[in-house]
Design a protein around this motif. Structure first.
Motif, PDB file in Angstrom:
ATOM      1  N   UNK A 248       0.809  -1.226   0.000  1.00 27.44           N
ATOM      2  CA  UNK A 248       0.000   0.000   0.000  1.00 27.44           C
ATOM      3  C   UNK A 248       0.838   1.270   0.000  1.00 27.44           C
ATOM      4  N   UNK A 249       2.054   1.195   0.492  1.00 29.90           N
ATOM      5  CA  UNK A 249       2.894   2.387   0.586  1.00 29.90           C
ATOM      6  C   UNK A 249       4.082   2.342  -0.371  1.00 29.90           C
ATOM      7  N   UNK A 250       3.932   1.608  -1.461  1.00 33.05           N
ATOM      8  CA  UNK A 250       5.002   1.493  -2.447  1.00 33.05           C
ATOM      9  C   UNK A 250       5.141   2.774  -3.256  1.00 33.05           C
ATOM     10  N   UNK A 251       6.239   2.861  -3.981  1.00 32.95           N
ATOM     11  CA  UNK A 251       6.483   4.005  -4.853  1.00 32.95           C
ATOM     12  C   UNK A 251       5.400   4.081  -5.935  1.00 32.95           C
ATOM     13  N   UNK A 252       4.875   2.946  -6.357  1.00 32.11           N
ATOM     14  CA  UNK A 252       3.831   2.903  -7.378  1.00 32.11           C
ATOM     15  C   UNK A 252       2.627   3.733  -6.940  1.00 32.11           C
ATOM     16  N   UNK A 253       2.098   3.459  -5.743  1.00 30.76           N
ATOM     17  CA  UNK A 253       0.936   4.194  -5.234  1.00 30.76           C
ATOM     18  C   UNK A 253       1.305   5.634  -4.865  1.00 30.76           C
ATOM     19  N   UNK A 254       2.504   5.828  -4.346  1.00 37.36           N
ATOM     20  CA  UNK A 254       2.961   7.167  -3.997  1.00 37.36           C
ATOM     21  C   UNK A 254       2.980   8.054  -5.242  1.00 37.36           C
ATOM     22  N   UNK A 255       3.465   7.500  -6.342  1.00 31.65           N
ATOM     23  CA  UNK A 255       3.531   8.257  -7.594  1.00 31.65           C
ATOM     24  C   UNK A 255       2.137   8.716  -8.031  1.00 31.65           C
ATOM     25  N   UNK A 256       1.160   7.812  -7.997  1.00 31.93           N
ATOM     26  CA  UNK A 256      -0.192   8.161  -8.441  1.00 31.93           C
ATOM     27  C   UNK A 256      -0.848   9.140  -7.470  1.00 31.93           C
TER      28      UNK A 256
ATOM     29  N   UNK B 244      -3.677   0.100   6.986  1.00 33.07           N
ATOM     30  CA  UNK B 244      -4.348   0.162   8.290  1.00 33.07           C
ATOM     31  C   UNK B 244      -5.841   0.382   8.139  1.00 33.07           C
ATOM     32  N   UNK B 245      -6.586  -0.069   9.133  1.00 34.39           N
ATOM     33  CA  UNK B 245      -8.037   0.128   9.116  1.00 34.39           C
ATOM     34  C   UNK B 245      -8.356   1.590   9.376  1.00 34.39           C
TER      35      UNK B 245
END
Length: 197
Positions: free
Chosen positions: A109-117, A195-196
């Motif tokens: 969930x906190x990867x560079x992939x999601x961070x970029x978007x 996280x919830x």
């Protein structure tokens, strides 16, 4: 619920700006308007990027995703980014490493992939990004799913998967990498390290 720009009150606008959602909502509203015209066959000039977005939104619509939720349009961004990441895949060993790396990014969930978007493109927080997608997934209308489409993408016995892996599967379908031969709607769950709320 995603509203048009003019439907937001002054307090809602201030809240959106303070939470970093104004640009994401702007992009989502733009996509929603284009998709509404696309769906009824209204003629409009679409770039290659817009055409891909319309295809992704059409698939999400066919899979029961609510088209008036911000999370649907955020998830569209994930799927189109996966499509872009998979361009040029030929099945060679180096491509397999690229796919494994991409899958690892989609599972975090906190990867560079999601961070970029989320952060770099949509200018919103990564946690909020995932929260809106999760809320949308909870609102999927399973009675409205196009079973033929679901069959082509997931097969008859889809495995339970998180939405990162599902984005990968949807992207491979869009790019024509695989066609399944069996039918049932997929079960979508949140990323394991998110996280919830």
């Amino acid at each position: 619920m995603l509203k048009r720009k003019e439907e937001y009150s002054q307090n809602e606008n201030i809240l959106m700006i303070s939470h970093g959602l104004s640009f994401a909502i702007y992009v989502a509203n733009k996509d929603r308007d284009k998709y509404a015209k696309f769906k009824v066959g209204e003629e409009q000039e679409l770039s290659d990027c817009d055409s891909k977005s319309m295809k992704v939104l059409s698939i999400l619509d066919g899979l029961g995703y609510p088209m008036d939720e911000l999370g649907t349009y955020l998830y569209k961004e994930v799927i189109t980014e996966v499509c872009d990441s998979l361009k040029g895949i030929t099945g060679k060993r180096a491509d397999m490493k690229k796919c494994k790396y991409l899958l690892a990014q989609l599972n975090n969930a906190f990867s560079q992939f999601y961070h970029h978007i989320a952060r770099e493109y949509l200018e919103m927080g990564v946690k909020a990004f995932h929260l809106y997608i999760q809320q949308t997934i909870e609102k999927i209308n399973y009675d409205a799913i196009n079973l033929d489409l679901s069959y082509q993408i997931f097969g008859a016995n889809p495995i339970e998967q998180n939405y990162g892996l599902q984005a990968f599967q949807l992207a491979t379908y869009i790019l024509g990498f695989c066609i399944k031969k069996e039918v049932h709607p997929p079960i979508v769950k949140k990323l394991s390290n998110m996280p919830n709320a």
